[in-house]
Structures are given as C-alpha cells and as structure tokens.
Design a protein around this motif. Sequence first.
Motif, PDB file in Angstrom:
ATOM      1  N   HIS A  21       0.862  -1.181   0.000  1.00 33.75           N
ATOM      2  CA  HIS A  21       0.000   0.000   0.000  1.00 33.75           C
ATOM      3  C   HIS A  21       0.902   1.236   0.000  1.00 33.75           C
ATOM      4  O   HIS A  21       1.929   1.251   0.695  1.00 33.75           O
ATOM      5  N   CYS A  23       0.911   3.949   1.523  1.00 33.07           N
ATOM      6  CA  CYS A  23       1.200   4.588   2.820  1.00 33.07           C
ATOM      7  C   CYS A  23       2.372   3.943   3.552  1.00 33.07           C
ATOM      8  O   CYS A  23       2.897   4.549   4.498  1.00 33.07           O
ATOM      9  N   PRO A 114      -3.598   1.452   5.921  1.00 33.15           N
ATOM     10  CA  PRO A 114      -4.099   2.749   6.403  1.00 33.15           C
ATOM     11  C   PRO A 114      -4.770   2.641   7.779  1.00 33.15           C
ATOM     12  O   PRO A 114      -4.578   3.513   8.630  1.00 33.15           O
ATOM     13  N   LEU A 117      -2.061   2.475  10.518  1.00 33.16           N
ATOM     14  CA  LEU A 117      -1.460   3.775  10.816  1.00 33.16           C
ATOM     15  C   LEU A 117      -2.427   4.666  11.589  1.00 33.16           C
ATOM     16  O   LEU A 117      -2.021   5.371  12.514  1.00 33.16           O
ATOM     17  N   GLU A 118      -3.712   4.622  11.234  1.00 30.95           N
ATOM     18  CA  GLU A 118      -4.731   5.406  11.951  1.00 30.95           C
ATOM     19  C   GLU A 118      -4.891   4.935  13.391  1.00 30.95           C
ATOM     20  O   GLU A 118      -5.283   5.719  14.256  1.00 30.95           O
ATOM     21  N   HIS A 146      -1.240   9.735  14.122  1.00 32.11           N
ATOM     22  CA  HIS A 146      -1.006   9.493  12.692  1.00 32.11           C
ATOM     23  C   HIS A 146      -2.056  10.173  11.885  1.00 32.11           C
ATOM     24  O   HIS A 146      -3.160   9.958  11.857  1.00 32.11           O
TER      25      HIS A 146
END
Length: 146
Positions: A21, A23, A114, A117-118, A146
């Motif tokens: 991904h 990110c 994602p 990270l969130e 993040h």
Amino acid sequence: MLFRSYFRHMDEDPGCKVAVHPCISEFVGRKYEELFLARHVENIVYAGEFKLAHSVLSAKILRNSGRVILRPLIFGEDAADNLKAHVEMLANEGLPNIFFEMDLGISDYNMFAPALLESSFEPRFLVPLAAKSDVVVFQYIPGGIH
C-alpha cells in the motif's frame, strides 16, 4: 579441548514480487535498500472493487511475555473499527505489546495498512520470506498520532 561451532545455512534470495500500500511504500523501499533485496514492488490501492462488510483478524496471545500478534485473515469495510476494537480489548486485558504481521505476498492484507497507521501502529521491521513472501511487522504505540 572441545570447541563448538555454530553456523547458519543460507540460500540465495531468489527475489520476488510484493504488493504494498502506498502509505507504507517508503518504509518498505528503505528496508529493501538496507537489506539489498531484489524485489519488484507494486503499489496497490482500493479502486472500487468489491469489499466484504466484515474483516477478520487472528490473535496469538502470549500472556507470559505480555505480547499479542495480530494477523489479517479477511479484509473488510470495517477493518479500522475491528482493529481499534481488538486493540482496546487487548489493552484492557493488560496486554500492552501488540504487534501486527502483514504478508506482502497477499495483496488484500495490504489494505489494512491505512487502518494500522490510523490506529497508532508503526511499521518496525521487515522479515524476508517469512510467509508467502516478506512480512512487515507493525507495533502498536499507545497515544501515537497518525
């Protein structure tokens, strides 16, 4: 006099194709450079294809060391909420060391990036050919932003 000798039999890394991904592509690229690994990296993003409603994670709980290893099984629309619920439940159980292992050889697993990270997870290291392909290990950092 007896001398002990230890060795590790090493094979040539054949190289492979991995799905990443965007990110986490900078982290993965940096690790491949550090380890001098030949990889063909393909960035993947959600492009409107069908997603299941629910995601599924497995959890290996190692109570003696206070660790938990989460692994993805199925990616679904609720991935972020599911991940946050797992973290909250595990933290309430007194298990502060939460890790997430992502196999880069299975493209659907990368869609969790994602959400990771969130949810205050950070990529920590990459293990070459530890599963179907290379594995990125994320660590939960309480209070991370993040």
